[in-house]
Motif scaffolding. Sequence first.
Motif, PDB file in Angstrom:
ATOM      1  N   TYR A   1       0.831  -1.202   0.000  1.00 41.96           N
ATOM      2  CA  TYR A   1       0.000   0.000   0.000  1.00 41.96           C
ATOM      3  C   TYR A   1       0.872   1.260   0.000  1.00 41.96           C
ATOM      4  CZ  TYR A   1      -3.118   3.691   1.551  1.00 41.96           C
ATOM      5  OH  TYR A   1      -3.801   4.870   1.640  1.00 41.96           O
ATOM      6  N   GLY A   2       1.956   1.256   0.803  1.00 39.24           N
ATOM      7  CA  GLY A   2       2.851   2.402   0.835  1.00 39.24           C
ATOM      8  C   GLY A   2       3.449   2.692  -0.516  1.00 39.24           C
ATOM      9  N   ILE A   3       3.895   1.642  -1.219  1.00 42.04           N
ATOM     10  CA  ILE A   3       4.451   1.815  -2.565  1.00 42.04           C
ATOM     11  C   ILE A   3       3.384   2.337  -3.510  1.00 42.04           C
ATOM     12  CG2 ILE A   3       5.468   0.602  -4.530  1.00 42.04           C
ATOM     13  CD1 ILE A   3       7.389   0.990  -2.196  1.00 42.04           C
ATOM     14  N   LEU A   4       2.173   1.796  -3.394  1.00 43.44           N
ATOM     15  CA  LEU A   4       1.054   2.252  -4.237  1.00 43.44           C
ATOM     16  C   LEU A   4       0.778   3.735  -4.014  1.00 43.44           C
ATOM     17  CD1 LEU A   4      -1.428   1.372  -6.080  1.00 43.44           C
ATOM     18  CD2 LEU A   4      -2.688   1.167  -3.954  1.00 43.44           C
ATOM     19  N   LEU A   5       0.781   4.177  -2.770  1.00 39.87           N
ATOM     20  CA  LEU A   5       0.519   5.576  -2.466  1.00 39.87           C
ATOM     21  C   LEU A   5       1.620   6.478  -3.027  1.00 39.87           C
ATOM     22  CD1 LEU A   5      -1.146   7.729  -1.065  1.00 39.87           C
ATOM     23  CD2 LEU A   5       0.001   7.175   1.081  1.00 39.87           C
ATOM     24  N   LEU A   6       2.879   6.056  -2.886  1.00 37.60           N
ATOM     25  CA  LEU A   6       3.985   6.849  -3.445  1.00 37.60           C
ATOM     26  C   LEU A   6       3.896   6.919  -4.964  1.00 37.60           C
ATOM     27  CD1 LEU A   6       6.965   5.620  -1.216  1.00 37.60           C
ATOM     28  CD2 LEU A   6       5.673   7.757  -1.029  1.00 37.60           C
ATOM     29  N   GLU A   7       3.439   5.840  -5.580  1.00 39.18           N
ATOM     30  CA  GLU A   7       3.268   5.840  -7.036  1.00 39.18           C
ATOM     31  C   GLU A   7       2.177   6.828  -7.448  1.00 39.18           C
ATOM     32  OE1 GLU A   7       2.514   1.983  -8.618  1.00 39.18           O
ATOM     33  OE2 GLU A   7       2.338   2.675 -10.679  1.00 39.18           O
ATOM     34  N   MET A   8       1.112   6.920  -6.653  1.00 38.16           N
ATOM     35  CA  MET A   8       0.033   7.851  -6.963  1.00 38.16           C
ATOM     36  C   MET A   8       0.497   9.301  -6.860  1.00 38.16           C
ATOM     37  SD  MET A   8      -3.120   6.021  -4.954  1.00 38.16           S
ATOM     38  CE  MET A   8      -4.151   7.470  -5.110  1.00 38.16           C
ATOM     39  N   ILE A   9       1.433   9.585  -5.939  1.00 37.87           N
ATOM     40  CA  ILE A   9       1.890  10.960  -5.748  1.00 37.87           C
ATOM     41  C   ILE A   9       2.987  11.320  -6.746  1.00 37.87           C
ATOM     42  CG2 ILE A   9       2.920  12.583  -4.105  1.00 37.87           C
ATOM     43  CD1 ILE A   9       0.043  11.682  -3.510  1.00 37.87           C
ATOM     44  N   THR A  10       3.916  10.396  -6.984  1.00 36.57           N
ATOM     45  CA  THR A  10       5.052  10.710  -7.859  1.00 36.57           C
ATOM     46  C   THR A  10       4.778  10.424  -9.328  1.00 36.57           C
ATOM     47  OG1 THR A  10       6.039   8.505  -7.626  1.00 36.57           O
ATOM     48  CG2 THR A  10       6.626  10.155  -5.976  1.00 36.57           C
ATOM     49  N   GLY A  11       3.802   9.551  -9.604  1.00 36.12           N
ATOM     50  CA  GLY A  11       3.528   9.155 -10.983  1.00 36.12           C
ATOM     51  C   GLY A  11       4.527   8.161 -11.521  1.00 36.12           C
ATOM     52  N   LYS A  12       5.394   7.640 -10.673  1.00 35.22           N
ATOM     53  CA  LYS A  12       6.439   6.697 -11.116  1.00 35.22           C
ATOM     54  C   LYS A  12       6.145   5.300 -10.592  1.00 35.22           C
ATOM     55  CE  LYS A  12      10.212  10.063 -11.423  1.00 35.22           C
ATOM     56  NZ  LYS A  12      10.247  10.021 -12.902  1.00 35.22           N
ATOM     57  N   ARG A  13       6.244   4.314 -11.479  1.00 38.06           N
ATOM     58  CA  ARG A  13       6.126   2.922 -11.067  1.00 38.06           C
ATOM     59  C   ARG A  13       7.358   2.536 -10.242  1.00 38.06           C
ATOM     60  NH1 ARG A  13       4.355   2.363 -16.600  1.00 38.06           N
ATOM     61  NH2 ARG A  13       2.220   1.562 -16.749  1.00 38.06           N
ATOM     62  N   PRO A  14       7.233   1.574  -9.335  1.00 35.03           N
ATOM     63  CA  PRO A  14       8.410   1.135  -8.577  1.00 35.03           C
ATOM     64  C   PRO A  14       9.451   0.453  -9.458  1.00 35.03           C
ATOM     65  CG  PRO A  14       6.519  -0.267  -8.138  1.00 35.03           C
ATOM     66  CD  PRO A  14       6.003   0.892  -8.898  1.00 35.03           C
ATOM     67  N   THR A  15       9.036   0.057 -10.667  1.00 31.65           N
ATOM     68  CA  THR A  15       9.973  -0.592 -11.601  1.00 31.65           C
ATOM     69  C   THR A  15      10.486   0.389 -12.652  1.00 31.65           C
ATOM     70  OG1 THR A  15       8.059  -1.301 -12.923  1.00 31.65           O
ATOM     71  CG2 THR A  15       8.910  -2.860 -11.290  1.00 31.65           C
TER      72      THR A  15
END
Length: 625
Positions: A518-532
């Motif tokens: 969930y934390g990674i998902l939230l950061l992706e929503m804010i930054t627009g960057k996938r973790p990959t």
Amino acid sequence: MGNLVNLTTLRMSGNKFSGTIPDDITGLKKLQRLWLNNNRLSGILPITLGNLTLLNELYLYNNKLQGTIPSSIENCQNLLLLDLSQNNLTGIIPKQLFAVSMLSIGLGLAQNFFLGSLPSEVGNLVHLYELDLSKNKLSGKIPSSLASCTSLEYLYLEGNLFQGEIPTSLSSSRGIQVMDLSRNNFSSQIPNFLEKLSLKNLNLSFNDFQGEVPTKGVFANASAISLIGNSRLCGGISELNLPRCLVKEEKKIKWPFSVKVVISMACVILVITIVSFFLFYWRKNKRNDNSSKSSLKQSFLRVSYQMLLKATDGFSLANLIGVGSFGSVYKGILGDDRSIVAIKVLNIQRQGASRSFVSECEALKNIRHRNLVKIITCCSSMDFHGNDFRALVYEFMPNGSLENWLHMDLETNIMQVEIRNLNILQRTNIAIDVACALDYLHHHCPMLVVHCDKKPRNILFDCDMIAHVGDFGLAKFLLRLTDLKESSSIGIRGTIGYTPPEYGLGSEVSTKGDVYSYGILLLEMITGKRPTDSVFEGGLNLHNYASMAVPDGVMEVVDPKLLNNVDEVLGSHNGCLANKIKECLISMVKVGVACSMELAQERWDISKAISELHLVRDIILGARI
């Protein structure tokens, strides 16, 4: 402050004090009245609060206090009034609170985030005049011991998750004047004993009450009751404009004895015939249909391969709306009412697909939440070539997935959804929706469920852009230790980038793993960057990227598309509101970082994340106003 050892009254309410409550205050042993309400105090309640043994009144409402109620509260045996409403307190309501039997003027815990059931020890408060637990996340049934609060006149339980019936024991609570049970999950009939109470106002709206509404007592005054949101009620006084109850009154007819004998014999023969036919049909089906047993309850719609083939126009590419780990998802039109559904057809040849099917069925058959994708039915059969066929039928989500809205180009938009940029308010709402679904799975559903595959592709939107969590193919149910041990043998669970690091080392699945995703998902929503994303290489990952930006560099890592439509949310206001938006973005990044810490024990509980995100949303909505 701690030097004022003879102080009996301390009133500092209605100011703008911030920071925490000083521990020195709990050293004022002669303090009888403490008023700190309507400030901006944060932090936790002092653990040594119980040192104030002479305290009569404690007002702490309308602050930003967090954490739980300390168990030492039971030492405040002279407490007559306690008001902790409108804070961010969490956890369960401790039983020690109800050991303060002198509580009589009132107990206010409204508008917090308290979880779990209302302890039966509430019956110890026999002198209590007002109880306000509204707008929390309390669940379970109202304890029958509440009737022991014989002095209770005002009862506010609205806006929770209470369920079941109104306990009959409350029939002895003749002093209650106001009762608000609205916006819960109460069911069954409205009990007739409510007619006999001294109620001046009764609110039962937005529950699932059914059957005939009483007509006496408070029910005789339409302005004193509220029943809206209960679609299965009937009867009552005419001013309520409810449908008439379908009760057929038949005239009593005196039948001759001989006629009664004939009718009785005919009924016996009819029953024997029906039972015989049923047994014959059941045995025949048992022999011929062992291969198509479903783990779902029979109350679910029964569908065949042929029905699903027809619903999707032969599983045509025109109806293909998504491709997942274990199969493809098609849009279909099913049944006589031509309901639009989403049909997930599993690729049985794929390793783990059968286990995914069973996991998803088990996960979804007993859980219900507004932020979970609703399953309609499943199909376990054979196709026309004799091959095994497995499919799951879901409620259709017309606005696609979060993956679409964050990353997908118009050319690759399979669902042909009108994709627009998500503004900060929408992203905050989505974050809260997903967190609430996780909170339900981890703390409130019949069995503890770990989703194991939280990612944007599995977050779907209905027509109102409310987020729903789907795809439980990897879900685990933590009922026994053996479940944990079994799950640790299948290697990495989930999707690369969203899977917590401990899973890669063979650790057991846990709720902390879902919180990481969930934390990674939230950061992706804010930054627009996938973790990959290709930018993350070497020792850099999305968590570190966001963590290093807090607080001064957050605006440099925020998704530019998010910043472009800030005006859409706030309107054309002056630049000072930009600071509030910056504050919100920093808070959201902090939540994402705190949830995606490398060590599981350092991650937040999902309920704490919900609390912080609600504060963010309040700031955004305040800025709009």
